[in-house]
Design an enzyme around this catalytic site. Structure first.
Site, PDB file in Angstrom:
ATOM      1  NE  ARG A 174      -2.675   0.313   3.467  1.00  0.00           N
ATOM      2  CZ  ARG A 174      -3.475  -0.143   4.435  1.00  0.00           C
ATOM      3  NH1 ARG A 174      -4.759  -0.302   4.197  1.00  0.00           N
ATOM      4  NH2 ARG A 174      -2.999  -0.451   5.610  1.00  0.00           N
TER       5      ARG A 174
ATOM      6  CB  VAL B 222      -8.461   0.545  -5.120  1.00  0.00           C
ATOM      7  CG1 VAL B 222      -9.467   0.511  -6.238  1.00  0.00           C
ATOM      8  CG2 VAL B 222      -7.310   1.473  -5.480  1.00  0.00           C
ATOM      9  CD  GLU B 223      -3.475  -1.216  -2.809  1.00  0.00           C
ATOM     10  OE1 GLU B 223      -2.841  -0.437  -2.069  1.00  0.00           O
ATOM     11  OE2 GLU B 223      -2.948  -1.839  -3.733  1.00  0.00           O
ATOM     12  N   GLY B 224      -8.659   0.008   0.396  1.00  0.00           N
ATOM     13  CA  GLY B 224      -9.192   0.708   1.560  1.00  0.00           C
ATOM     14  C   GLY B 224      -9.675   2.077   1.146  1.00  0.00           C
TER      15      GLY B 224
END
Length: 856
Positions: free
Chosen positions: A382, A504-506
């Site tokens: 991330r 995306v990714e949280g």
């Protein structure tokens, strides 16, 4: 000596001495001895006031008690531990695993209230190896040359086949795969550099390359796969004969992974003519990048074992497995259309898909450990792909907008000369510098072995948000040039792509309000995690001992932060220790001050709100904003040192740090204004803002210096956009804009002569194109100068041009199909033709085409 003077002496001795000991975090025993000496001195040498003697001796007695360890454990710690256990908030398994992911790095120092700057400064400046630099200068540069974003997104809705072939041939998908499996084995810094460069040229290409090098099958296999799985998949992933994707999000569960309903049931089934114990899978996923063209699917699902075929559990929890997409029941191929950005993204589903148990990543013993695997990898991944994508967009926008603002003229002057435009240019440059610093410093730390879970969340949220701000400001400066889509628009597609990284990714709202501080408060705090572990220890005696040590360490820590926050605020931190005596010295001291204030506010928030703090999302978000601002400001200072402390970059450094620390101040102020316990808020304000809010945002003078930096050809402008694709060639707007900017600087004296001639009446036209001819006839400029000015003027007109279309050109239904020889890849079938051809060349057996492929 007067009584007033004597009284002042004793006051300074006790109060000042106490502040000094707390500020320095002197240990309890030493502090008690020092206090005892001071009390004895007062009793013997003081004015004999019996009341003060009794009070001081009593206070000293209170200090002595904590030093009697066994006594304090039974009389103080044991009852407090019982209360603490009742106050503990409930924590799900997914929350616990997220908290335990990664490690604590510089974020822990900021949380301490007393950061040790030498720890950050000791890290070497990240640097590309010769091999990595050659890849940036060679294949990466060539790929950028091949990309045409209008053609990709509007005409084809995909990258051309030759681009796919080149990406696979040069192993862009294999940057994180070790060389022993055929990969490139690049550093995190090199990975970030490649994504940054591609993102400034094409969001489609950067997304396509970024995902396989982030959270995906390769990363999962490297960390958790069995040796057999690695040998089976990694060479194919490196060679591009396997196209990976990872499927987590489903219609019912996005950020809340615990709500997954995608399931796998352990059962008996037929596999290659034999009855084996395996898993029957059912899933429905969406938003999966590369799913439409994937040959191997990383799948997250909940595993159940109702017949207890592999153990004594009914449910194992979230599990990750690798599923070939050509087996019966797997559906891939359909695509989403994410804001017209043409990277391959789509849904995937599976109906009664039966696979062997050893398809679980890591084998059957890793059943139920999927979420732990994912959050541990996110603590690194991330921090790279999305932040690098954001930095790449910022670098391209800075380079383009700085040049555009010079060559675009209104009211007979460059729009860069207008302060309103300059304000936007300053934000573009400053925010880009912050993103560059955050990505470079954090990637460098990862290469040194760190797994910075909280900083990765900070980068994901703030870099994508800063990228959105940069895109907005760049669009404002360009105006209609950025709005009218077409081959000449180099800004619009990047502007449309910014919300994708936000989600995306949280999702960013979740990341800010729950993850950054929610994870940081427990993980980075010097004592909270120790207290939690001690309180949950089944060995009560051991738990009491550990809780006692953590509790009294915590009390001393809180007292120290009160003293440090108050003293640093009173003195503007001018006496705090910093690692360097340079023009940036004061910025280190400012971070020291807000670190102490943040630590103090955090402790009081956790103490007074307890488990309810988790539900106070806005308070948590503001505390996260303070931590984030300090972290990003620290990376700016470190990045400035890493790049050789260039004096020309000082305006960017000053604007960036001042902006970030001003935001920290305002977030802290908003936290106190909204803190539910008003008495605690008032007390905290005394220690945090005893002189009020004294930190100011960057001045207009700093902004003017930044504008000059971004609009003037030179090393500072080049360094800010170091990885942007700048090659001067047709079809590359950044290279053409830079050429025009350099010509504008070179020909500025000629333009001044033309303006003077117009004022003197020698020229009749206000239009530069006509003035050139008039000036040549009037011998105001020479023929060579006129020829050069006409060439420059035509270049500017071409760059300012926007596209228009006949009505039928805008309708996809009337567009003629391309010749078969140049037909682009549109779906999974075309990509897999490339994959199968490569496999055949290596004499590998091609897989059967699935029903979805045949349909496609």
């Amino acid at each position: 000596m007067s009584g007033y003077t004597i009284g002042l002496f004793w006051f300074l001795l006790f109060f000042g001495g106490g502040i000094f000991l707390a500020y320095r975090r002197t240990d309890l025993l030493t502090s008690t001895i020092a206090a005892g000496i001071a009390v004895a001195a007062y009793v013997v040498l003081g004015d004999g006031n019996w009341l003060w003697n009794i009070l001081l001796i009593a206070a000293f007695g209170v200090m002595v008690v904590p030093n009697l360890v066994e006594f304090r454990r039974e009389t103080l710690t044991r009852p407090l531990l019982a209360i603490y256990r009742k106050m503990l908030p409930t924590m799900s398994d997914t929350e616990r695993e997220a908290l335990e992911a990664g490690n604590v790095w510089w974020d822990g120092e900021l949380f301490s209230g007393m950061p040790e700057w030498d720890r950050l400064m000791s890290y070497p400046a990240p640097k590309l190896s010769d091999e990595e630099q050659a890849f940036i200068d060679g294949p990466c540069e060539k790929l950028c040359e091949m990309l045409d974003d209008w053609d990709i997104c509007h005409e084809r809705a995909d990258m051309p086949k030759e681009v796919w072939d080149y990406i696979i041939e040069k192993r862009f998908f294999a940057m994180i795969i070790p060389k022993q499996y055929g990969g490139l084995q690049f550093s995190a810094y090199a990975n970030a550099a490649v994504i940054t460069k591609l993102a400034g040229r094409s969001p489609t290409a950067s997304s396509t390359v970024g995902v396989p090098n982030s959270l995906g099958p390769a990363e999962l296999l490297l960390h958790y796969g069995t040796e057999e799985q690695k040998q089976h998949y990694l060479p194919g992933l490196a060679a591009g004969t396997e196209i990976p994707c990872f499927a987590l999000t489903s219609p019912q569960a996005g950020s809340d992974a615990a709500a997954l309903i995608d399931s796998g049931v352990v059962c008996k089934g037929n596999w290659n003519g034999k009855t084996i114990t395996g898993i029957r899978l059912n899933w429905d996923k969406r938003y999966i990048t590369l799913a439409p063209v994937a040959t191997v699917l990383g799948l997250a699902f909940k595993l159940y074992d109702p017949e207890h075929l592999i153990g004594d559990k009914d449910e194992y929890g979230i599990t990750a497995a690798l599923i070939p997409t050509n087996i019966p029941g797997v559906e891939v191929g359909r695509r989403h259309n994410p804001l017209t950005i043409a990277f391959q993204n789509g849904p995937t589903s599976g109906k009664d898909v039966f696979v062997p148990l050893d398809y679980i990543i890591g084998g059957p013993e890793m059943a139920g450990k999927g979420w732990k695997m994912l959050v541990e990898l996110l603590s690194v991944g991330r921090a790279i792909t999305l932040p690098s994508t954001s930095a790449g967009g910022g670098q391209a926008a800075s380079y383009a907008t700085g040049a555009y603002a010079v060559i675009r003229k209104q009211f007979n002057t460059s729009i860069a000369n207008f302060e309103g435009v300059g304000e936007a240019l300053t934000r573009i440059a400053g925010h880009t510098y912050i993103m560059n610093a955050a990505v470079a410093v954090t990637a460098g730390a990862i290469d040194q072995g760190e797994k910075p879970a909280v900083p990765s969340a900070i980068l994901k949220y703030h870099c994508t948000e800063l990228s959105r701000k940069v895109a907005n400001d760049a669009m404002d400066v360009h105006g209609g040039k950025g709005v009218m889509m077409g081959p000449n628009n180099y800004l619009g597609r990047a502007f449309m792509a910014t919300p994708i990284a936000i989600t995306v990714e949280g999702a960013n709202i979740l990341t800010r309000s729950l993850i950054i501080y929610g994870q940081g408060a427990i993980r980075c705090h010097p004592f909270v995690l120790k207290e939690l572990h001690a309180a949950s220890d089944d060995d009560l005696d051991r738990g009491l001992v550990e809780f006692d040590a953590a509790l009294f360490g915590h009390i001393g820590y809180a007292i120290s932060n009160m003293a440090r926050s108050f003293f640093l605020a009173l003195t503007h931190a001018k006496f705090s220790r910093v690692p360097l005596n340079t023009p940036t010295r004061r910025y280190y001291q400012n971070i020291n001050r807000y670190s102490a204030a943040f630590a103090l506010a955090s402790d009081f928030a956790m103490l007074s709100l307890g488990g309810a703090l988790k539900k106070k999302e806005l308070l948590s978000a503001r505390l996260g904003d303070i931590l984030s601002s300090m972290y990003l400001a620290s990376t700016v200072l470190k990045h400035f040192e890493n790049q050789g402390r260039r004096a020309t970059d000082l305006p960017l450094v000053e604007w960036s740090v001042r902006t970030l620390m001003y935001q920290a101040q305002e977030a802290l102020h908003a936290f106190l204004r909204n803190f539910p316990n008003r008495w605690v808020a008032a007390l905290l304000r005394v220690f945090i803002f005893p002189r009020g809010r004294t930190y100011s945002a960057p001045s207009d003078e700093i902004s003017r210096k930044v504008v000059e930096l971004i609009t003037t050809p030179g090393e500072a402008r080049e360094r800010l956009s170091q990885l942007a694709y700048k090659t001067l060639e047709p079809g590359n707007p950044l290279g053409l804009l830079q050429e025009a900017l350099e010509l504008a600087t070179e020909y500025e004296p000629i333009e001044r002569r033309l303006r003077q001639a117009r004022r003197e009446g020698l020229l009749s036209s206000d239009y530069l194109g006509e003035q050139i001819g008039e000036a040549e006839k009037a011998q105001v400029i020479s023929k060579a100068e006129a020829r050069n000015m006409r060439s420059y003027h035509n270049k500017v007109l071409a760059l300012l041009a926007v596209d228009d279309f006949a009505p039928d050109e805008l309708s996809r239904n009337t567009r003629k199909p391309e010749p078969a020889a140049t037909k682009p890849i549109q779906n999974k079938t075309d990509v897999k033709k490339t994959v199968v051809a490569k496999k055949s060349s290596k004499k590998k057996t091609a897989r059967k085409t699935s029903k979805s492929q045949e349909k496609a």
